[in-house]
Design a protein around this motif. Structure first.
Motif, PDB file in Angstrom:
ATOM      1  N   HIS A 133       0.874  -1.153   0.047  1.00 30.89           N
ATOM      2  CA  HIS A 133      -0.008   0.230   0.062  1.00 30.89           C
ATOM      3  C   HIS A 133       0.802   1.341   0.011  1.00 30.89           C
ATOM      4  O   HIS A 133       1.869   1.300   0.869  1.00 30.89           O
ATOM      5  CB  HIS A 133      -0.981  -0.138   1.241  1.00 30.89           C
ATOM      6  N   GLY A 134       0.359   2.138  -0.600  1.00 29.58           N
ATOM      7  CA  GLY A 134       1.079   3.402  -0.645  1.00 29.58           C
ATOM      8  C   GLY A 134       2.402   3.455  -1.784  1.00 29.58           C
ATOM      9  O   GLY A 134       2.940   2.439  -2.555  1.00 29.58           O
ATOM     10  N   SER A 135       3.195   4.426  -1.611  1.00 29.73           N
ATOM     11  CA  SER A 135       4.313   4.871  -2.308  1.00 29.73           C
ATOM     12  C   SER A 135       5.520   4.146  -1.608  1.00 29.73           C
ATOM     13  O   SER A 135       5.469   3.782  -0.587  1.00 29.73           O
ATOM     14  CB  SER A 135       4.439   6.312  -2.605  1.00 29.73           C
ATOM     15  N   PHE A 136       6.724   4.015  -2.325  1.00 30.13           N
ATOM     16  CA  PHE A 136       8.020   3.549  -2.080  1.00 30.13           C
ATOM     17  C   PHE A 136       8.162   4.515  -0.547  1.00 30.13           C
ATOM     18  O   PHE A 136       8.691   3.763   0.176  1.00 30.13           O
ATOM     19  CB  PHE A 136       8.959   3.972  -3.059  1.00 30.13           C
ATOM     20  N   MET A 137       8.141   5.865  -0.695  1.00 32.47           N
ATOM     21  CA  MET A 137       8.481   6.605   0.520  1.00 32.47           C
ATOM     22  C   MET A 137       7.715   6.344   1.817  1.00 32.47           C
ATOM     23  O   MET A 137       8.112   6.253   2.964  1.00 32.47           O
ATOM     24  CB  MET A 137       8.563   7.995   0.189  1.00 32.47           C
ATOM     25  N   GLU A 138       6.486   6.016   1.533  1.00 35.64           N
ATOM     26  CA  GLU A 138       5.495   5.633   2.592  1.00 35.64           C
ATOM     27  C   GLU A 138       6.009   4.334   3.222  1.00 35.64           C
ATOM     28  O   GLU A 138       5.774   4.335   4.561  1.00 35.64           O
ATOM     29  CB  GLU A 138       3.797   5.673   2.166  1.00 35.64           C
ATOM     30  N   ARG A 139       6.015   3.253   2.421  1.00 35.83           N
ATOM     31  CA  ARG A 139       6.524   2.080   2.904  1.00 35.83           C
ATOM     32  C   ARG A 139       7.757   2.289   3.740  1.00 35.83           C
ATOM     33  O   ARG A 139       7.910   1.464   4.657  1.00 35.83           O
ATOM     34  CB  ARG A 139       6.648   1.202   1.884  1.00 35.83           C
ATOM     35  N   MET A 140       8.724   3.018   3.226  1.00 39.22           N
ATOM     36  CA  MET A 140       9.905   3.207   4.122  1.00 39.22           C
ATOM     37  C   MET A 140       9.811   3.914   5.337  1.00 39.22           C
ATOM     38  O   MET A 140      10.363   3.504   6.307  1.00 39.22           O
ATOM     39  CB  MET A 140      11.034   4.115   3.274  1.00 39.22           C
ATOM     40  N   GLU A 141       9.090   4.937   5.366  1.00 41.15           N
ATOM     41  CA  GLU A 141       8.604   5.529   6.681  1.00 41.15           C
ATOM     42  C   GLU A 141       7.997   4.513   7.660  1.00 41.15           C
ATOM     43  O   GLU A 141       8.168   4.702   8.935  1.00 41.15           O
ATOM     44  CB  GLU A 141       7.535   7.045   6.386  1.00 41.15           C
ATOM     45  N   GLN A 142       6.967   3.825   7.088  1.00 46.19           N
ATOM     46  CA  GLN A 142       6.599   2.698   8.074  1.00 46.19           C
ATOM     47  C   GLN A 142       7.482   1.750   8.653  1.00 46.19           C
ATOM     48  O   GLN A 142       7.405   1.311   9.629  1.00 46.19           O
ATOM     49  CB  GLN A 142       5.198   1.970   7.390  1.00 46.19           C
ATOM     50  N   ARG A 147      10.752   0.021  13.444  1.00 54.27           N
ATOM     51  CA  ARG A 147      12.216  -0.074  13.831  1.00 54.27           C
ATOM     52  C   ARG A 147      12.457   0.820  15.166  1.00 54.27           C
ATOM     53  O   ARG A 147      12.902   0.187  16.071  1.00 54.27           O
ATOM     54  CB  ARG A 147      13.219   0.362  12.920  1.00 54.27           C
ATOM     55  N   ARG A 148      11.852   2.093  15.170  1.00 55.96           N
ATOM     56  CA  ARG A 148      12.047   2.907  16.185  1.00 55.96           C
ATOM     57  C   ARG A 148      11.209   2.434  17.561  1.00 55.96           C
ATOM     58  O   ARG A 148      11.743   2.392  18.557  1.00 55.96           O
ATOM     59  CB  ARG A 148      11.618   4.224  15.784  1.00 55.96           C
ATOM     60  N   GLU A 149       9.965   1.924  16.976  1.00 57.93           N
ATOM     61  CA  GLU A 149       8.984   1.461  18.008  1.00 57.93           C
ATOM     62  C   GLU A 149       9.539   0.272  19.077  1.00 57.93           C
ATOM     63  O   GLU A 149       9.298   0.085  19.813  1.00 57.93           O
ATOM     64  CB  GLU A 149       7.708   1.099  17.541  1.00 57.93           C
ATOM     65  N   SER A 150      10.117  -0.703  17.980  1.00 53.47           N
ATOM     66  CA  SER A 150      10.541  -2.014  18.437  1.00 53.47           C
ATOM     67  C   SER A 150      12.007  -2.088  19.167  1.00 53.47           C
ATOM     68  O   SER A 150      12.403  -3.012  19.843  1.00 53.47           O
ATOM     69  CB  SER A 150      10.351  -3.183  17.495  1.00 53.47           C
ATOM     70  N   GLY A 151      12.671  -0.893  18.947  1.00 50.11           N
ATOM     71  CA  GLY A 151      13.855  -0.662  19.460  1.00 50.11           C
ATOM     72  C   GLY A 151      14.878  -1.635  18.711  1.00 50.11           C
ATOM     73  O   GLY A 151      15.797  -2.030  19.275  1.00 50.11           O
ATOM     74  N   GLY A 152      14.875  -1.564  17.523  1.00 51.69           N
ATOM     75  CA  GLY A 152      15.742  -2.295  16.634  1.00 51.69           C
ATOM     76  C   GLY A 152      17.045  -1.813  16.617  1.00 51.69           C
ATOM     77  O   GLY A 152      17.763  -2.693  15.712  1.00 51.69           O
ATOM     78  N   PHE A 153      17.431  -0.836  17.180  1.00 53.42           N
ATOM     79  CA  PHE A 153      18.921  -0.167  16.841  1.00 53.42           C
ATOM     80  C   PHE A 153      19.821  -0.683  18.046  1.00 53.42           C
ATOM     81  O   PHE A 153      19.727  -0.523  19.052  1.00 53.42           O
ATOM     82  CB  PHE A 153      18.756   1.221  16.783  1.00 53.42           C
TER      83      PHE A 153
END
Length: 153
Positions: A133-142, A147-153
């Protein structure tokens, strides 16, 4: 009786139009064929290319500037030779011209230039494993938010 200036001008215009419209026919009337002219150009380019090789060899032994000049002569001769060879096509390989379409004023319109491409059929959207769903940039933002919410860094 010699032709007047206007008659000469009209005759030259007709000759130019004939050459532009049908170069094969015009060359036949002149007595030379396009194939023989292209063959002569290719042979001449081959001879000049061999001269360029000789000049290159002289440049190796005498001075480097002669070698550069020989290389440039070879490059130019190869370019002209290939252009002459590519210009001669068998008559069966010549593209078929589109029929001429008459216009409102009774003149005919001759289509020229590159062939028009047929429009491509619209492709069906690809279904990927993830949500598309959505454009490439929207998928990248999702992805970034997840990643930020799950603490993937």
């Amino acid at each position: 009786m010699p032709l007047s200036e206007e008659e000469l001008r009209l005759l030259e215009q007709m000759e130019r139009a004939l050459v532009e419209e049908d170069p094969k026919f015009a060359s036949t009337l002149r007595g030379t064929s396009l194939r023989s002219v292209a063959r002569r150009r290719a042979i001449l380019a081959g001879v000049v290319f061999i001269g360029g090789i000789a000049l290159l060899m002289v440049g190796v032994t005498v001075h480097w500037a002669w070698g550069i000049a020989g290389f440039l002569v070879m490059l130019g001769a190869a370019t002209l030779g290939l252009a002459a060879i590519r210009g001669q096509r068998p008559s069966a390989a010549q593209p078929q011209q589109a029929p001429e379409a008459p216009t409102a004023d009774g003149l005919t319109l001759i289509q020229g230039g590159r062939k028009q491409r047929r429009p491509k059929a619209p492709k069906a959207p690809k279904q990927s494993r993830s949500r598309s769903h959505g454009s490439f940039m929207e998928r990248m933002e999702q992805r970034w938010r997840r990643r930020r919410e799950s603490g993937g860094f």
